[in-house]
Design a protein around this motif. Structure first.
Motif, short mmCIF file in Angstrom:
data_model
loop_
_atom_site.label_atom_id
_atom_site.label_comp_id
_atom_site.label_asym_id
_atom_site.label_seq_id
_atom_site.Cartn_x
_atom_site.Cartn_y
_atom_site.Cartn_z
N LEU A 18 10.04 32.17 -0.12
CA LEU A 18 9.61 32.72 -1.41
C LEU A 18 8.20 32.25 -1.74
CD1 LEU A 18 10.90 34.58 -3.51
CD2 LEU A 18 11.56 32.56 -4.80
N ILE A 26 17.99 39.25 1.10
CA ILE A 26 18.93 38.15 0.91
C ILE A 26 20.25 38.52 1.58
CG2 ILE A 26 20.18 36.75 -0.79
CD1 ILE A 26 17.99 37.54 -2.80
N ARG A 85 19.67 30.68 0.00
CA ARG A 85 19.53 30.01 -1.28
C ARG A 85 18.09 30.12 -1.76
NH1 ARG A 85 24.11 30.26 -0.32
NH2 ARG A 85 25.73 28.65 -0.38
N PHE A 86 17.90 30.62 -2.97
CA PHE A 86 16.57 30.70 -3.56
C PHE A 86 16.60 30.08 -4.95
CE2 PHE A 86 16.53 34.16 -0.48
CZ PHE A 86 15.29 34.01 0.13
N ASP A 87 15.59 29.29 -5.24
CA ASP A 87 15.44 28.69 -6.56
C ASP A 87 14.05 29.03 -7.11
OD1 ASP A 87 17.88 26.87 -7.07
OD2 ASP A 87 17.27 26.32 -5.04
N ASN A 106 9.37 37.78 -1.30
CA ASN A 106 10.36 37.21 -0.39
C ASN A 106 9.97 37.61 1.03
OD1 ASN A 106 12.53 36.33 1.06
ND2 ASN A 106 14.06 37.56 -0.03
N GLU A 142 14.02 43.77 -4.56
CA GLU A 142 14.75 42.79 -3.74
C GLU A 142 15.95 43.49 -3.11
OE1 GLU A 142 14.91 40.47 -1.61
OE2 GLU A 142 14.19 38.95 -3.02
N THR A 200 16.92 45.07 -7.97
CA THR A 200 17.68 44.45 -6.89
C THR A 200 18.62 45.52 -6.33
OG1 THR A 200 17.60 42.21 -7.81
CG2 THR A 200 19.39 42.70 -6.28
N THR A 248 17.47 30.92 -11.17
CA THR A 248 16.17 31.01 -11.83
C THR A 248 16.22 30.27 -13.17
OG1 THR A 248 15.77 33.17 -10.81
CG2 THR A 248 14.40 32.57 -12.69
N ARG A 296 23.90 35.42 -8.76
CA ARG A 296 22.64 35.07 -9.42
C ARG A 296 22.94 34.35 -10.74
NH1 ARG A 296 18.99 40.36 -10.03
NH2 ARG A 296 20.50 40.63 -11.72
N ARG A 337 22.62 33.17 -2.90
CA ARG A 337 22.52 32.65 -4.27
C ARG A 337 21.06 32.57 -4.72
NH1 ARG A 337 27.51 30.49 -5.67
NH2 ARG A 337 28.91 30.18 -3.89
N ILE A 338 20.85 32.98 -5.97
CA ILE A 338 19.53 32.88 -6.60
C ILE A 338 19.70 32.18 -7.94
CG2 ILE A 338 17.51 34.12 -7.41
CD1 ILE A 338 18.38 36.51 -5.74
#
Length: 255
Positions: A22, A44, A49-51, A39, A70, A102, A85, A112, A82-83
């Motif tokens: 990311l 995904i 895993r995205f933070d 991305n 996305e 998305t 934010t 999410r 998993r995201i």
């Protein structure tokens, strides 16, 4: 992670940290920090895993969007992408969270969570558009797992909580009149600004029969929009976002 602050010429970057797939790009924009999330993995899938974390510092303006839609692809059983934010808006700041759609594909598994913390005098705009496949491409999504959580707090007090849980035969669920009445595209919008009450009738007129808008209080508006596909969703969504952003929607939305 990105944060903004007020500098000699207006809003500017205060801090930046990025790693993994990311990345952030920053188009030049007068008096606003605009951050475009990219991305580089292309989508995904299960196990990803995205933070994301962002803070609009006192008096500054921060706008976050995405380079494109996305994509959540099919995942192996028992694996979920998993995201998470986390957004913060300090006193007298403006924060816009404006990701593009998305797209959920067949057998996708996505969880999410969006957590937002607002100061009393902060202004905030959020949009979360979702597509269940792309009708124009002949994509018929029937089975997936999608869990979405939104928690917005102002001065530590909860002002908005929302959740979506769709599992199994999603097509059958979306066809139910009380859920989506056959729609395959939807969007949630939340706007906190002093002028919210004065814009209510204009927003309702744009949304039409398949959308709705309500005031939770004089400066807090919540909107929902359903459409048969992504094209029809944008026909109403873009005019609403143009209205609420005063025609400053990131250019990536029009590419």
């Amino acid at each position: 992670m990105v944060s903004s602050k007020i500098g000699p010429r207006g809003s500017c970057i205060d801090g930046l940290r990025q790693s993994g797939a990311l990345k952030l790009l920053f188009p030049k924009r007068h008096d606003t920090v605009e951050a475009i999330l990219i991305n580089t993995a292309g989508g995904i899938t299960g196990g990803d895993r995205f933070d994301v974390a962002a803070t609009a510092g006192p008096g500054s303006k921060l706008v976050l969007s995405t380079q494109a839609s996305e994509r959540a692809y099919g995942a192996q059983k028992s694996q979920t992408g998993r995201i998470h934010t986390t957004l913060n808006a300090d006193e007298n700041s403006t924060l816009f969270w404006l990701p593009q759609e998305t797209i959920l594909y067949q057998e996708a598994a996505l969880h999410r969570r969006l957590e937002i913390n607002l100061a009393e005098t902060a202004q905030f705009l959020m949009v979360e558009p979702i597509l269940f496949g792309r009708k124009a491409m002949g994509e018929d999504v029937t089975t997936l797992s999608f869990r979405d959580e939104v928690d917005i707090r102002c001065c530590g007090k909860s002002i908005y909580r929302d959740g979506v849980l769709l599992e199994g035969n999603v097509a059958q669920q979306l066809d139910r009149p009380a859920i989506a009445n056959g729609a395959r595209a939807m969007a949630s919008i939340m706007w906190k600004a002093p002028q919210a009450q004065g814009k209510l009738n204009d927003v309702r007129h744009i949304l039409g029969e398949t959308g709705g808008a309500s005031l939770l209080n004089a400066d807090l508006m919540v909107m929902r929009l359903l459409a048969p596909d992504g094209f029809e969703l944008r026909r109403s969504l873009l005019p609403v976002l143009d209205l609420l952003t005063e025609n400053t929607l990131p250019q990536t939305w029009r590419l």
